[in-house]
Design a protein around this motif. Structure first.
Motif, PDB file in Angstrom:
ATOM      1  N   LYS A   1      22.726   8.398  -0.419  1.00 38.65           N
ATOM      2  CA  LYS A   1      23.961   8.088   0.299  1.00 38.65           C
ATOM      3  C   LYS A   1      24.928   7.268  -0.545  1.00 38.65           C
ATOM      4  O   LYS A   1      26.132   7.317  -0.323  1.00 38.65           O
ATOM      5  CB  LYS A   1      23.661   7.350   1.616  1.00 38.65           C
ATOM      6  CG  LYS A   1      23.094   8.252   2.680  1.00 38.65           C
ATOM      7  CD  LYS A   1      24.082   9.326   3.041  1.00 38.65           C
ATOM      8  CE  LYS A   1      23.638  10.171   4.189  1.00 38.65           C
ATOM      9  NZ  LYS A   1      24.584  11.215   4.526  1.00 38.65           N
ATOM     10  N   THR A   2      24.416   6.510  -1.511  1.00 38.70           N
ATOM     11  CA  THR A   2      25.301   5.746  -2.385  1.00 38.70           C
ATOM     12  C   THR A   2      25.744   6.551  -3.588  1.00 38.70           C
ATOM     13  O   THR A   2      26.485   6.047  -4.425  1.00 38.70           O
ATOM     14  CB  THR A   2      24.629   4.435  -2.845  1.00 38.70           C
ATOM     15  OG1 THR A   2      23.441   4.749  -3.564  1.00 38.70           O
ATOM     16  CG2 THR A   2      24.323   3.524  -1.672  1.00 38.70           C
ATOM     17  N   GLY A   3      25.291   7.793  -3.688  1.00 34.94           N
ATOM     18  CA  GLY A   3      25.746   8.680  -4.736  1.00 34.94           C
ATOM     19  C   GLY A   3      24.905   8.700  -6.001  1.00 34.94           C
ATOM     20  O   GLY A   3      25.244   9.385  -6.956  1.00 34.94           O
ATOM     21  N   ASN A   4      23.797   7.983  -6.017  1.00 33.04           N
ATOM     22  CA  ASN A   4      22.927   8.011  -7.191  1.00 33.04           C
ATOM     23  C   ASN A   4      21.918   9.145  -6.996  1.00 33.04           C
ATOM     24  O   ASN A   4      20.746   8.929  -6.717  1.00 33.04           O
ATOM     25  CB  ASN A   4      22.225   6.666  -7.380  1.00 33.04           C
ATOM     26  CG  ASN A   4      21.502   6.570  -8.694  1.00 33.04           C
ATOM     27  OD1 ASN A   4      21.164   7.578  -9.309  1.00 33.04           O
ATOM     28  ND2 ASN A   4      21.233   5.356  -9.130  1.00 33.04           N
ATOM     29  N   PHE A   5      22.406  10.361  -7.154  1.00 30.18           N
ATOM     30  CA  PHE A   5      21.598  11.540  -6.848  1.00 30.18           C
ATOM     31  C   PHE A   5      20.443  11.746  -7.813  1.00 30.18           C
ATOM     32  O   PHE A   5      19.398  12.245  -7.429  1.00 30.18           O
ATOM     33  CB  PHE A   5      22.479  12.788  -6.781  1.00 30.18           C
ATOM     34  CG  PHE A   5      23.476  12.740  -5.662  1.00 30.18           C
ATOM     35  CD1 PHE A   5      23.061  12.739  -4.341  1.00 30.18           C
ATOM     36  CD2 PHE A   5      24.831  12.689  -5.931  1.00 30.18           C
ATOM     37  CE1 PHE A   5      23.978  12.691  -3.303  1.00 30.18           C
ATOM     38  CE2 PHE A   5      25.754  12.642  -4.900  1.00 30.18           C
ATOM     39  CZ  PHE A   5      25.329  12.639  -3.589  1.00 30.18           C
ATOM     40  N   SER A   6      20.625  11.351  -9.069  1.00 30.02           N
ATOM     41  CA  SER A   6      19.521  11.553 -10.013  1.00 30.02           C
ATOM     42  C   SER A   6      18.334  10.670  -9.641  1.00 30.02           C
ATOM     43  O   SER A   6      17.185  11.122  -9.680  1.00 30.02           O
ATOM     44  CB  SER A   6      19.970  11.298 -11.451  1.00 30.02           C
ATOM     45  OG  SER A   6      20.381   9.958 -11.622  1.00 30.02           O
ATOM     46  N   ALA A   7      18.595   9.425  -9.254  1.00 28.49           N
ATOM     47  CA  ALA A   7      17.498   8.550  -8.822  1.00 28.49           C
ATOM     48  C   ALA A   7      16.925   9.037  -7.493  1.00 28.49           C
ATOM     49  O   ALA A   7      15.703   9.035  -7.298  1.00 28.49           O
ATOM     50  CB  ALA A   7      17.969   7.103  -8.705  1.00 28.49           C
ATOM     51  N   ALA A   8      17.786   9.471  -6.569  1.00 27.98           N
ATOM     52  CA  ALA A   8      17.310   9.967  -5.275  1.00 27.98           C
ATOM     53  C   ALA A   8      16.414  11.180  -5.481  1.00 27.98           C
ATOM     54  O   ALA A   8      15.338  11.273  -4.875  1.00 27.98           O
ATOM     55  CB  ALA A   8      18.494  10.330  -4.376  1.00 27.98           C
ATOM     56  N   LYS A   9      16.827  12.094  -6.337  1.00 26.86           N
ATOM     57  CA  LYS A   9      16.034  13.286  -6.617  1.00 26.86           C
ATOM     58  C   LYS A   9      14.669  12.889  -7.186  1.00 26.86           C
ATOM     59  O   LYS A   9      13.637  13.412  -6.751  1.00 26.86           O
ATOM     60  CB  LYS A   9      16.776  14.191  -7.597  1.00 26.86           C
ATOM     61  CG  LYS A   9      16.034  15.465  -7.967  1.00 26.86           C
ATOM     62  CD  LYS A   9      16.893  16.310  -8.924  1.00 26.86           C
ATOM     63  CE  LYS A   9      16.191  17.578  -9.324  1.00 26.86           C
ATOM     64  NZ  LYS A   9      15.350  17.434 -10.499  1.00 26.86           N
ATOM     65  N   ALA A  10      14.661  11.957  -8.118  1.00 28.41           N
ATOM     66  CA  ALA A  10      13.391  11.516  -8.713  1.00 28.41           C
ATOM     67  C   ALA A  10      12.496  10.858  -7.664  1.00 28.41           C
ATOM     68  O   ALA A  10      11.283  11.095  -7.643  1.00 28.41           O
ATOM     69  CB  ALA A  10      13.659  10.561  -9.873  1.00 28.41           C
ATOM     70  N   ILE A  11      13.084  10.058  -6.790  1.00 21.09           N
ATOM     71  CA  ILE A  11      12.308   9.409  -5.726  1.00 21.09           C
ATOM     72  C   ILE A  11      11.728  10.463  -4.793  1.00 21.09           C
ATOM     73  O   ILE A  11      10.524  10.458  -4.491  1.00 21.09           O
ATOM     74  CB  ILE A  11      13.173   8.391  -4.954  1.00 21.09           C
ATOM     75  CG1 ILE A  11      13.467   7.172  -5.827  1.00 21.09           C
ATOM     76  CG2 ILE A  11      12.473   7.961  -3.648  1.00 21.09           C
ATOM     77  CD1 ILE A  11      14.518   6.231  -5.255  1.00 21.09           C
ATOM     78  N   PHE A  12      12.573  11.387  -4.326  1.00 23.51           N
ATOM     79  CA  PHE A  12      12.105  12.412  -3.397  1.00 23.51           C
ATOM     80  C   PHE A  12      11.041  13.298  -4.044  1.00 23.51           C
ATOM     81  O   PHE A  12      10.035  13.632  -3.412  1.00 23.51           O
ATOM     82  CB  PHE A  12      13.269  13.261  -2.888  1.00 23.51           C
ATOM     83  CG  PHE A  12      14.218  12.528  -1.975  1.00 23.51           C
ATOM     84  CD1 PHE A  12      13.763  11.615  -1.041  1.00 23.51           C
ATOM     85  CD2 PHE A  12      15.581  12.768  -2.052  1.00 23.51           C
ATOM     86  CE1 PHE A  12      14.640  10.947  -0.197  1.00 23.51           C
ATOM     87  CE2 PHE A  12      16.467  12.111  -1.202  1.00 23.51           C
ATOM     88  CZ  PHE A  12      15.998  11.195  -0.278  1.00 23.51           C
ATOM     89  N   GLU A  13      11.257  13.694  -5.289  1.00 29.85           N
ATOM     90  CA  GLU A  13      10.261  14.535  -5.965  1.00 29.85           C
ATOM     91  C   GLU A  13       8.927  13.816  -6.097  1.00 29.85           C
ATOM     92  O   GLU A  13       7.867  14.431  -5.932  1.00 29.85           O
ATOM     93  CB  GLU A  13      10.778  14.969  -7.342  1.00 29.85           C
ATOM     94  CG  GLU A  13      11.857  16.029  -7.254  1.00 29.85           C
ATOM     95  CD  GLU A  13      12.457  16.393  -8.597  1.00 29.85           C
ATOM     96  OE1 GLU A  13      12.342  15.601  -9.570  1.00 29.85           O
ATOM     97  OE2 GLU A  13      13.073  17.477  -8.679  1.00 29.85           O
ATOM     98  N   ASP A  14       8.954  12.517  -6.394  1.00 26.87           N
ATOM     99  CA  ASP A  14       7.710  11.765  -6.505  1.00 26.87           C
ATOM    100  C   ASP A  14       7.029  11.648  -5.140  1.00 26.87           C
ATOM    101  O   ASP A  14       5.809  11.775  -5.048  1.00 26.87           O
ATOM    102  CB  ASP A  14       7.968  10.377  -7.102  1.00 26.87           C
ATOM    103  CG  ASP A  14       6.675   9.660  -7.436  1.00 26.87           C
ATOM    104  OD1 ASP A  14       5.846  10.226  -8.182  1.00 26.87           O
ATOM    105  OD2 ASP A  14       6.490   8.534  -6.937  1.00 26.87           O
TER     106      ASP A  14
END
Length: 165
Positions: free
Chosen positions: A48-61
């Motif tokens: 939601k804050t726009g840090n999609f690369s970190a969000a993607k890594a978190i969700f994938e993990d």
């Protein structure tokens, strides 16, 4: 997902963020390799804050570690909308199917079933299959997803209109 649920999740994520601040771990990246499952909820705030690369890594993990349905749904939405990733409707649909096929007692499975049913109904990333869409939407409705009940009503209204023509 209801506004109340979103508010609770956002509150939990903010508590995590406050704890990270206290530990000088302010970055979203600090949560990527965390062994604590609460990070899956924190991925929502990260996106939601726009840090999609970190969000993607978190969700994938979270998917890799726990097959987390919440993370499957959010990751699917990122692929569906092209949020920080190349749009890929087939990948989004596969993630939703993976979430929908979880056991009945798993958190957020009803929401995954709703989204998977809609993907099947609309042919988003998969071949349209109204019969199977209806089955998944009925399961989602039985899980308490009011959106699924509404979608089924729309499908019924569209079917009546088509048969009247």
């Amino acid at each position: 997902m209801s506004r109340k649920t979103h508010a609770v999740l956002l509150g939990l994520a903010m508590v995590c963020a406050n704890q990270a601040t206290a530990n000088n771990e302010m970055s979203y990246e600090a949560y990527i390799d965390s062994p604590k499952r609460i990070k899956c909820m924190y991925g929502y705030v990260t996106a939601k804050t726009g840090n999609f690369s970190a969000a993607k890594a978190i969700f994938e993990d979270c998917v890799a570690r726990w097959n987390d349905v919440y993370s499957l749904i959010w990751l699917a939405q990122m692929y569906e909308n092209g949020s920080g990733v190349e749009p890929d409707l087939a990948k989004a649909a596969a993630l939703l199917k993976q979430g929908a096929e979880q056991a009945d007692e798993v958190s957020y499975v009803g929401l995954a079933r709703y989204h998977w049913g809609v993907a099947l109904a609309e042919g988003r990333g998969v071949q349209a299959d109204p019969q199977h869409a209806r089955e998944w939407l009925q399961r989602a409705a039985a899980d308490g997803q009011s959106e699924a009940s509404e979608y089924l009503k729309q499908m019924d209204a569209a079917a009546k209109t088509e048969s009247a023509l």
